[in-house]
Design a protein around this motif. Structure first.
Motif, PDB file in Angstrom:
ATOM      1  N   CYS A 159      32.501  33.850  35.532  1.00  0.00           N
ATOM      2  CA  CYS A 159      33.345  34.979  34.975  1.00  0.00           C
ATOM      3  C   CYS A 159      34.364  34.176  34.034  1.00  0.00           C
ATOM      4  O   CYS A 159      34.841  34.715  33.048  1.00  0.00           O
ATOM      5  N   THR A 160      35.118  33.261  34.761  1.00  0.00           N
ATOM      6  CA  THR A 160      36.393  32.626  34.360  1.00  0.00           C
ATOM      7  C   THR A 160      35.968  31.763  32.980  1.00  0.00           C
ATOM      8  O   THR A 160      36.723  31.982  32.106  1.00  0.00           O
ATOM      9  N   ALA A 161      34.991  31.205  32.940  1.00  0.00           N
ATOM     10  CA  ALA A 161      34.538  30.393  31.858  1.00  0.00           C
ATOM     11  C   ALA A 161      33.899  31.098  30.641  1.00  0.00           C
ATOM     12  O   ALA A 161      34.390  30.695  29.617  1.00  0.00           O
ATOM     13  N   TYR A 162      33.440  32.302  30.965  1.00  0.00           N
ATOM     14  CA  TYR A 162      32.937  33.092  29.849  1.00  0.00           C
ATOM     15  C   TYR A 162      33.655  34.527  29.691  1.00  0.00           C
ATOM     16  O   TYR A 162      33.004  35.455  28.866  1.00  0.00           O
ATOM     17  N   GLN A 163      34.943  34.525  30.205  1.00  0.00           N
ATOM     18  CA  GLN A 163      35.553  35.853  29.903  1.00  0.00           C
ATOM     19  C   GLN A 163      35.132  37.166  30.454  1.00  0.00           C
ATOM     20  O   GLN A 163      35.208  38.139  29.780  1.00  0.00           O
ATOM     21  N   PHE A 164      34.565  37.147  31.708  1.00  0.00           N
ATOM     22  CA  PHE A 164      33.988  38.409  32.172  1.00  0.00           C
ATOM     23  C   PHE A 164      35.030  38.752  33.482  1.00  0.00           C
ATOM     24  O   PHE A 164      35.535  37.841  34.308  1.00  0.00           O
ATOM     25  N   GLU A 165      35.075  40.136  33.719  1.00  0.00           N
ATOM     26  CA  GLU A 165      36.136  40.592  34.695  1.00  0.00           C
ATOM     27  C   GLU A 165      35.395  40.876  35.896  1.00  0.00           C
ATOM     28  O   GLU A 165      35.833  40.887  36.793  1.00  0.00           O
ATOM     29  N   ILE A 166      33.999  41.277  35.656  1.00  0.00           N
ATOM     30  CA  ILE A 166      33.331  41.318  37.074  1.00  0.00           C
ATOM     31  C   ILE A 166      32.042  40.697  36.864  1.00  0.00           C
ATOM     32  O   ILE A 166      31.158  40.330  36.105  1.00  0.00           O
ATOM     33  N   GLY A 167      31.727  40.028  38.325  1.00  0.00           N
ATOM     34  CA  GLY A 167      30.250  39.588  38.383  1.00  0.00           C
ATOM     35  C   GLY A 167      29.659  39.957  39.707  1.00  0.00           C
ATOM     36  O   GLY A 167      30.259  40.070  40.485  1.00  0.00           O
ATOM     37  N   GLU A 168      28.458  40.383  39.711  1.00  0.00           N
ATOM     38  CA  GLU A 168      27.670  40.786  40.594  1.00  0.00           C
ATOM     39  C   GLU A 168      26.374  40.123  40.797  1.00  0.00           C
ATOM     40  O   GLU A 168      25.642  39.658  39.874  1.00  0.00           O
ATOM     41  N   PHE A 169      25.999  39.645  42.188  1.00  0.00           N
ATOM     42  CA  PHE A 169      24.924  39.064  42.384  1.00  0.00           C
ATOM     43  C   PHE A 169      23.806  39.764  43.175  1.00  0.00           C
ATOM     44  O   PHE A 169      24.170  40.178  44.302  1.00  0.00           O
ATOM     45  N   TRP A 185      32.451  39.406  42.570  1.00  0.00           N
ATOM     46  CA  TRP A 185      33.727  38.724  42.263  1.00  0.00           C
ATOM     47  C   TRP A 185      34.324  39.633  41.173  1.00  0.00           C
ATOM     48  O   TRP A 185      33.475  40.023  40.561  1.00  0.00           O
ATOM     49  N   TYR A 186      35.561  39.688  41.191  1.00  0.00           N
ATOM     50  CA  TYR A 186      36.413  40.624  40.025  1.00  0.00           C
ATOM     51  C   TYR A 186      37.792  39.893  40.112  1.00  0.00           C
ATOM     52  O   TYR A 186      38.303  39.627  40.885  1.00  0.00           O
ATOM     53  N   GLU A 187      38.270  40.079  38.918  1.00  0.00           N
ATOM     54  CA  GLU A 187      39.562  39.621  38.344  1.00  0.00           C
ATOM     55  C   GLU A 187      40.525  40.486  38.984  1.00  0.00           C
ATOM     56  O   GLU A 187      40.799  41.862  38.686  1.00  0.00           O
ATOM     57  N   LYS A 188      41.052  40.155  40.179  1.00  0.00           N
ATOM     58  CA  LYS A 188      41.944  41.191  41.062  1.00  0.00           C
ATOM     59  C   LYS A 188      43.284  41.605  40.284  1.00  0.00           C
ATOM     60  O   LYS A 188      44.052  42.344  40.533  1.00  0.00           O
ATOM     61  N   SER A 189      43.776  40.684  39.086  1.00  0.00           N
ATOM     62  CA  SER A 189      44.789  41.221  38.407  1.00  0.00           C
ATOM     63  C   SER A 189      44.443  42.359  37.571  1.00  0.00           C
ATOM     64  O   SER A 189      45.456  43.146  37.358  1.00  0.00           O
ATOM     65  N   HIS A 190      43.146  42.785  37.624  1.00  0.00           N
ATOM     66  CA  HIS A 190      43.001  44.076  36.824  1.00  0.00           C
ATOM     67  C   HIS A 190      42.756  45.331  37.981  1.00  0.00           C
ATOM     68  O   HIS A 190      41.595  45.421  38.632  1.00  0.00           O
ATOM     69  N   SER A 191      43.795  45.869  38.392  1.00  0.00           N
ATOM     70  CA  SER A 191      43.717  46.796  39.549  1.00  0.00           C
ATOM     71  C   SER A 191      42.886  47.957  39.347  1.00  0.00           C
ATOM     72  O   SER A 191      42.540  48.401  40.354  1.00  0.00           O
ATOM     73  N   ASP A 192      42.473  48.311  38.149  1.00  0.00           N
ATOM     74  CA  ASP A 192      41.692  49.552  37.704  1.00  0.00           C
ATOM     75  C   ASP A 192      40.069  49.263  38.270  1.00  0.00           C
ATOM     76  O   ASP A 192      39.467  49.885  38.236  1.00  0.00           O
ATOM     77  N   LEU A 193      40.024  47.769  38.390  1.00  0.00           N
ATOM     78  CA  LEU A 193      38.347  47.344  38.797  1.00  0.00           C
ATOM     79  C   LEU A 193      38.214  47.465  40.123  1.00  0.00           C
ATOM     80  O   LEU A 193      36.959  47.363  40.823  1.00  0.00           O
TER      81      LEU A 193
END
Length: 816
Positions: A159-169, A185-193
């Motif tokens: 997600c960090t390398a390819y600019q995604f805010e959420i990843g699910e496996f 995993w999700y970008e915790k700086s985005h509170s709405d996620l």
């Protein structure tokens, strides 16, 4: 050349002119800058930024650079940095791209200028990013971290390398044909996620459902930047966020789908990451295959080492070549310790010799029990010895001997044998109880449906076990009043059967004076509440009252399924909701009585929830909506045919899935509705007759009502004037007169009228079609009736006249 504030002069044959020629031949973009604006560019610079030469000249250099890089650009240019440095530039359409910049100051005759060379390094940066990502990924997959940590770290890197805010496996559960969320995993700086991630815990997709399910079924990746028109099933959660782009990429294990990873981004310009499908998915699959192999190897090794068995690898002479941990106890080996090649003890050697003969004869293994005493093992122990060939084709074959302590198993087998005897007795006792309960319940159900004039009735009950908790009953209060009852008792077995019996008796007892269903429900609850609350059980109850005298339907529903009244084809059916909570929930339950309407040709369907809660092998619920559609599909058939169709289709839906609840069905089909009245031999009764017909046909078209009023009016007038000899003006007759009987039947396709009276017989020969222009008296009314009606019959039995009229119509249409 022409002079201007934004243009530099290159003297002919000068070094500056040679410089310009070199700049045009360069693969890099060249800008000539005077400290404030661009005063010249080469063609390559125009191509890089997608601007014309005239558009670039006179423009400040900072206008071509991302605002975040302005300060860095100015500092580097001021320092005359000859080494390349990276900044983010902007094309004419606003798209960002990465460039390397080098600058050098030159002094011309008219002052200082700066030469800036730029080179597009976007692809280079992407390749560097890929290499860095691949290095981190390879390092991660080779680490000794746990699988759960590795997968979460994998999503983070991706997600960090390819600019995604959420990843699910998702892992593939092939046995149950579903995809199960295993890590995220999700970008915790985005509170709405965080809300989306919290709601997604435990998510499961069947193959073919949602992005993961479709990827599992097709084996191909999915990319979309328009989730609203996509098969993404959690759209309500996405709407609450800013997610726009979705990538779902499969990976494979052992040649089959192993799972997928779902990537979500708030950006809408992210392209499909096909690179991940071709490389990263393969690495992920190989990593998980290796992890699975390590797990299986570890389990197998631990299983053998930790077995409570004694395991030996021996040669044909009985020499021990290898032993597991349990075998080091040497209960069955000679010598004081396990040295290089100890021998098996004599008791086991004897078994070995027998086993070798049997194996050489073609058997795959040899098994024998060993009773231990003395030095052979602890007193009273029983061991099972199993011999299997390890390398059968060598001249000196090897064998595996496993020695298992089966003492406790023998004891358990003996105890189990005793328990089986007891269990057989218990099962026999329970069978007798269930058989008795089944007999009680079957005895509670009516042997046949009652014969109610104008109705077809059919019923069937199929318990999920030998006994069920469903009940239906037909109660005839009088020749004109009937009650149809259906109940569902929460429970099975003898207690449910006895409770069903009690419920039936109490319902019958509480029907007093032809009371309305709501009052009966309240009385039943008052009688049964204490027993039901003590047993922690309840009853759903539906009571329908048919009043043939008044042609009314009333009902009360204590938490039972919604009874269906199927209307005309194309019309919506009516569902009768609950009028109160089930019996036994509260001590004081009051139920109202509601009215219902069922036109001839329609059906009333009472059913238990065993139909709507039926599930198939895919665990799909049959549901109320599907059940109502099934009833409407067979609405035109007889009551018996409807019952058979419902049981057949719901059984077919379940496939091999076992019936989980009782299925009980009662269908009442309205064939015709009959109403009647006695008309006094008085011309003033004509108005009452017209009102009577208008009221009974209020649900039908105005034209049909008018036709039936015309027919009835003409016949009644003829009966009064001709058969009874009544003067229509005075209402008097010179003979004895008796009332006129009037009966009307409403069928699904016709209206039937019957007039009966005692009086003078009609001479039909006098009622020929009137001849216009003559002075013929009479016959006009009967002629008119013949034109409007489809069937008109007259007969006389003794002194009784009988007129029979039928008027057909296409459909029973409700008044608009």
């Amino acid at each position: 050349m022409k002079k201007s504030n934004s243009e530099i002069i290159y003297p002919e044959n000068s070094s500056e002119q040679r410089f310009k020629l070199l700049a045009e031949a360069s693969f890099e973009g060249i800008f000539v800058h005077n400290g404030r604006i661009i005063i010249d560019v080469n063609n390559q610079a125009c191509k890089l930024f997608n601007y014309s030469r005239s558009r670039l000249i006179g423009t400040p250099l900072r206008d071509l650079i991302s605002p975040s890089c302005h300060k860095k650009l100015i500092q580097k240019i001021e320092k005359d940095a000859t080494t390349a440095y990276s900044v983010v530039a902007l094309k004419s359409d606003g798209d960002p791209f990465t460039i390397d910049v080098r600058g050098k100051s030159l002094y011309m005759a008219h002052g200082k200028i700066r030469i800036v060379a730029v080179r597009d390094t976007t692809k280079q940066k992407e390749n560097e990013q890929k290499l860095i990502f691949q290095y981190k990924l390879a390092t991660l997959f080779q680490s000794e971290k746990t699988e759960q940590y590795t997968i979460r770290r994998f999503l983070h890197l991706l997600c960090t390398a390819y600019q995604f805010e959420i990843g699910e496996f998702y892992r593939a559960d092939l046995e149950n044909s579903r995809m199960v969320l295993a890590a995220s995993w999700y970008e915790k700086s985005h509170s709405d996620l965080s809300f989306f991630m919290e709601q997604s815990k435990g998510t499961v997709f069947s193959f073919g459902s949602g992005f993961p399910g479709i990827v599992a079924e097709t084996g191909k990746p999915i990319w979309t930047d328009n989730y609203e028109n996509s098969p993404f099933v959690r759209q309500a959660f996405l709407t609450a966020t800013k997610i726009r782009t979705i990538n779902c990429i499969p990976f494979f294990m052992y040649g089959r789908i192993g799972g997928c990873y779902l990537l979500l981004s708030e950006k809408d310009n992210i392209q499909p990451v096909t690179y991940l499908y071709s490389t990263v998915s393969a690495q992920l699959g190989q990593y998980l295959e290796a992890q699975e192999s390590r797990k299986q190897l570890l389990l197998a090794n631990n299983a053998v080492r930790a077995l409570p068995l004694l395991v030996y690898v021996i040669n044909s002479n009985g020499q021990v070549l290898w032993s597991n941990k349990g075998g080091t106890g040497q209960i069955f080996c000679s010598g004081s310790g396990l040295r290089t090649t100890p021998e098996l003890g004599d008791p086991v050697k004897k078994i070995l010799r027998k086993g070798i003969k049997v194996i050489k004869a073609g058997s795959l293994l040899y098994r024998e029990n060993l009773q231990c005493s003395g030095l052979q093992g602890p007193e009273g122990k029983v061991y099972e010895v199993v011999i299997t060939p390890l390398e059968k084709n060598k001249q000196t074959p090897f064998y595996t001997i496993t020695v298992a302590d089966i003492t406790e198993r023998k004891k358990m087998e003996e105890a189990l044998n005793q328990y089986s005897i007891h269990l057989e007795e218990e099962v026999h006792s329970q069978k007798q109880e269930l058989s008795l309960a089944g007999e009680i319940q079957r005895g509670l159900l009516p042997e046949q449906a009652p014969l109610i004039k104008g109705w077809e009735i059919a019923a069937r009950a199929l318990p999920a076990r030998s006994t069920g908790g469903d009940l239906y009953d037909f109660i005839s209060y009088s020749a004109k009043t009937y009650y149809i009852v259906m109940a569902d008792i929460s429970g099975k077995g003898m207690s449910a059967a006895l409770l069903t019996s009690a419920a039936k008796a109490i319902v019958r007892e509480k029907i007093q004076n032809g009371d309305e269903p709501g009052l009966i429900v309240s009385r039943v609850n008052a009688s049964m509440y204490n027993d039901l609350s003590h047993l922690e059980m309840f009853i759903t109850l539906f009571i329908l009252k048919i009043d043939l005298k008044r042609n009314t339907l009333t009902y009360a529903n204590a938490g039972h399924t919604r009874t269906i009244i199927s209307g005309e084809t194309g019309k919506n059916p009516v569902l009768l909701p609950a009028t109160c909570i089930p019996i036994g929930i509260l001590p004081d339950t009051k139920s109202v009585t509601e009215t219902a309407s069922c036109l001839p040709g329609s059906s009333i369907v009472l059913y238990s929830d065993g139909f709507t809660e039926a599930v198939n092998t895919q665990q799909e619920l049959y549901g109320e909506e599907r059940f109502v559609s099934l009833i409407m599909k067979h609405n035109a058939e007889s009551a018996e045919q409807q019952v058979a169709a419902v049981f057949n289709e719901v059984t077919a839906f379940r496939e091999s899935e076992q019936q989980s609840d009782d299925c009980t069905l009662v269908v009442l089909k309205s064939v015709f509705m009959e109403t009647n009245t006695i008309l006094q031999p008085d011309p003033q009764e004509a108005d009452r007759l017209l009102s009577f017909i208008d009221n009974e046909l209020k649900n039908y078209e105005a034209g049909l009502r008018s036709d039936m009023q015309l027919i009835a009016m003409e016949l009644f007038t003829n009966i009064l004037s001709y058969s009874l000899g009544i003067n229509m003006e005075t209402g008097k007759s010179n003979q004895e007169t008796k009332p006129v009987s009037f009966v009307m039947q409403i069928h699904s396709d016709r209206i039937v009228l019957d007039f009966k009276n005692t009086g003078k017989a009609f001479d039909e020969s006098l009622y020929k079609a009137p001849v216009l222009g003559t002075e013929q008296i009479g016959g006009y009314g009967i002629f008119l009736v013949r034109q409007v009606a489809d069937i008109l019959d007259y007969s006389q039995t003794g002194t009784e006249n009988h007129w029979h009229i039928e008027k057909f119509f296409r459909r029973p249409a409700y008044a608009e």
